[in-house]
Design an enzyme around this catalytic site. Structure first.
Site, PDB file in Angstrom:
ATOM      1  N   SER A   1       4.812   2.364   7.838  1.00 24.93           N
ATOM      2  CA  SER A   1       4.530   1.184   7.021  1.00 24.93           C
ATOM      3  C   SER A   1       5.737   0.829   6.160  1.00 24.93           C
ATOM      4  O   SER A   1       6.294   1.680   5.455  1.00 24.93           O
ATOM      5  CB  SER A   1       3.313   1.441   6.133  1.00 24.93           C
ATOM      6  OG  SER A   1       2.168   1.665   6.922  1.00 24.93           O
TER       7      SER A   1
ATOM      8  N   HIS B   1       0.809  -1.217   0.000  1.00 22.98           N
ATOM      9  CA  HIS B   1       0.000   0.000   0.000  1.00 22.98           C
ATOM     10  C   HIS B   1       0.845   1.271   0.000  1.00 22.98           C
ATOM     11  O   HIS B   1       0.322   2.355  -0.204  1.00 22.98           O
ATOM     12  CB  HIS B   1      -0.966   0.000   1.198  1.00 22.98           C
ATOM     13  CG  HIS B   1      -0.295   0.172   2.525  1.00 22.98           C
ATOM     14  ND1 HIS B   1       0.038  -0.887   3.338  1.00 22.98           N
ATOM     15  CD2 HIS B   1       0.089   1.277   3.191  1.00 22.98           C
ATOM     16  CE1 HIS B   1       0.585  -0.439   4.438  1.00 22.98           C
ATOM     17  NE2 HIS B   1       0.636   0.872   4.385  1.00 22.98           N
TER      18      HIS B   1
ATOM     19  N   ASP C   1       0.147  -7.755   1.220  1.00 20.80           N
ATOM     20  CA  ASP C   1       0.496  -6.343   1.426  1.00 20.80           C
ATOM     21  C   ASP C   1       2.012  -6.149   1.483  1.00 20.80           C
ATOM     22  O   ASP C   1       2.535  -5.402   2.308  1.00 20.80           O
ATOM     23  CB  ASP C   1      -0.149  -5.794   2.696  1.00 20.80           C
ATOM     24  CG  ASP C   1      -0.071  -4.272   2.764  1.00 20.80           C
ATOM     25  OD1 ASP C   1       0.010  -3.642   1.694  1.00 20.80           O
ATOM     26  OD2 ASP C   1      -0.067  -3.714   3.877  1.00 20.80           O
TER      27      ASP C   1
END
Length: 561
Positions: A415, A301, A336
């Site tokens: 992230s 993402h 992911d």
């Protein structure tokens, strides 16, 4: 009626319908018997037979008990409460109480008055007395000294009392006349003073006087400024000390190799900041250098918005502030994870550990670029292992993670960063943080201390496939469902089964509730998906499920997702 009309009427009365049999035909007897069954009974003239008269109504016995009748019933010697006929009393006129005498004498009409307070006709008295007079002129005005201009009186001082009566002073003795004379004399004196003022010499200021005034003002300003500077300078000198110094203690700092500072110093250069820019979006994340060829592992993402977008750019910033452009090697939305590539010059490669060796309570560090703050280090512990998490990204894709839960703060921008153990080995890739939850009313409640990271063992396998082929093959069970919360049957409720898929071949049907998969208890459908993704296509797992109240077990051969 004419004979012809009569014949037509007679013919009409005896006409037979087209579908009826004529008299004398064989079917005539059957028709007559049917008519007799529905014919009017004898002795009945109306349209209906008389009905039997209804039975007479008998009121039910009273339901009041003897005790109630004794208390609330009519006395034994009393008749009906209503008066007997002819015994009703005639209405009596209402007599008002007499008015007290004191009120009648005070407010009542006089004894000789008629029709109330009005006097009798003709008894009104004609007005008498003096006629109305003008307030401005009276008959004795000629004798009024204040209205006679020839009267020998004037306005002067107040009257005096002589022998107990007021009297006016003689004009010669009235001081008001003297005052008037004095006032006239004063006017003369004022004229003389004005004439004298006109003879006073006028003084003019010349240029020398103006110059002298300016010089005096300048000298006064210089003296005042000098005095002010002297006072200010000496007051500041009283607050400042030119020879001041602050002591510093030289104490050596001993940091163990496993300290937070030591681990952050070793691992920090291997964690990079990633900036993704597209024509419509700008995002910041983190990444970990996993080999010397310039491969950087991050979250999908983080870089998904730049995939296949024209004029999109990915810029990587290293710990020494150097920057380089990166390209996407491969992406896997299911896990992911993604791999990007940077130039392989002077790279610091991270040491990847074994996530199967960690335990709840181990000290960990989260390193990344939260909110774009590059090289941020936060500390915490491992809060839980194998936590099934469904992570949803902004573009609508969902990833199912068997995550490491930690209380080390993980914020937006972390992230793709590294979760490091106390020895400096990367044990997870930071992926998501929980910042709020919903209460029963739907309002958001802020929370903290919950972050998730992808175990490095799973991330290493995904990264290897992306570097080799650019894609990842995932195992699939071929079923869709939701979490079931129905009594003891808590698990993964199967809503739909793909025809010919692994679940259908194993005998699973819609409505089944999976409670165990691969010897692990299943409490949510997300957990079942995570268990399946830990395997490869072709693996066989044992599944226990409920069909109604019947508990069953089957073996599912996983397919390719």
């Amino acid at each position: 009626m004419s004979d012809q009309a009569g014949r037509h009427a007679a013919q009409g009365d005896n006409a037979v319908p087209p579908h009826a049999s004529a008299p004398g035909s064989p079917a005539g007897s059957t028709s007559d018997s049917a008519d007799e069954a529905f014919a009017r009974p004898g002795g009945v003239d109306g349209g209906f037979a008389p009905h039997d008269s209804p039975p007479s109504y008998t009121p039910p016995p009273p339901t009041a008990s003897p005790a109630e009748r004794a208390v609330f019933g009519r006395p034994a010697d009393a008749g009906s409460f209503a008066p007997a006929p002819g015994e009703r009393l005639r209405p009596q006129p209402h007599v008002e109480a007499p008015v007290p005498r004191v009120f009648s004498e005070t407010f009542g009409a006089p004894a000789d008055a008629r029709d109330g307070f009005a006097p009798a006709p003709g008894s009104r008295l004609a007005p008498s007395g003096r006629a109305p007079q003008s307030p401005w002129w009276k008959p004795d005005a000629r004798r009024d000294p204040w209205r006679d201009p020839a009267a020998p009186f004037w306005l002067g001082r107040g009257a005096i009392f002589t022998r107990g009566a007021p009297a006016q002073l003689d004009p010669d003795e009235d001081t008001l006349a003297d005052d008037d004379l004095d006032a006239g004399a004063g006017d003369t004196d004022d004229a003389e003073d004005l004439e004298q003022d006109r003879t006073v010499r006028r003084v003019r200021f010349g240029v020398p006087t103006i110059v002298a005034t300016l010089v005096i003002a300048l000298v006064a300003g210089v003296i005042g400024g000098g005095v002010g500077w002297f006072i200010t300078d000496h007051s500041n000198d009283a607050l400042h000390r030119p020879d001041a110094s602050i002591a510093q203690v030289q104490t050596p700092v001993k940091r163990p190799s496993g300290s937070v500072a030591g681990v952050a110093k070793r691992v920090g250069p291997a964690v990079v900041s990633i900036a993704v820019k597209t024509p419509s979006e700008f995002a910041i994340g983190s990444g970990v250098v996993i080999d010397s060829h310039g491969d950087v592992l991050t979250n999908n993402h983080v870089v998904a918005s730049a995939a296949g977008v024209k004029n999109a750019s990915i810029v990587v910033t290293f710990s020494n502030e150097a920057t380089a452009k990166a390209q996407i090697v491969g992406r896997d939305p299911t896990s992911d994870l993604a791999v990007i590539k940077v130039p392989d010059q002077q790279l610091t490669v991270a040491s990847l550990g074994d996530s199967s060796k960690i335990a709840v309570g181990d000290q960990v560090l989260a390193i990344g670029s939260p909110l774009g703050l590059q090289g941020t280090v936060t500390e915490g512990i491992v809060s839980a292992l194998n936590r099934p998490v469904k992570a949803e990204s902004d573009n609508g894709t969902s990833a199912y993670l068997s995550a490491i839960q930690t209380d080390a703060p993980i914020n937006p921008g972390n992230s793709g960063g590294a979760l490091v153990n106390s020895s400096g080995a990367v044990i997870g890739i930071n992926s998501a943080g929980r910042f709020s939850t919903s209460d029963p009313s739907g309002d958001q409640i802020p929370i903290s201390g919950i972050g998730y990271a992808i175990p490095i063992n799973h991330a290493r396998d995904i990264a290897t496939q992306l570097i080799r082929t650019g894609k990842v093959d995932h195992a699939a069970i071929g079923a869709q469902g939701v979490t079931a919360l129905a009594g003891l049957q808590v698990g993964a409720y199967v809503k739909q089964v793909s025809p010919g898929g692994p679940a259908a071949k194993a005998g699973l049907q819609p409505g089944d509730v999976v409670v165990v998969a691969d010897r692990m208890t299943v409490q949510t459908f997300d957990q079942l998906v995570v268990i399946v993704q830990q395997h490869k296509p072709g693996d066989r797992i044992q599944v226990t499920y409920y069909r109604g109240s019947d508990k069953r077990t089957t073996t599912v051969t996983l397919g390719k997702g």
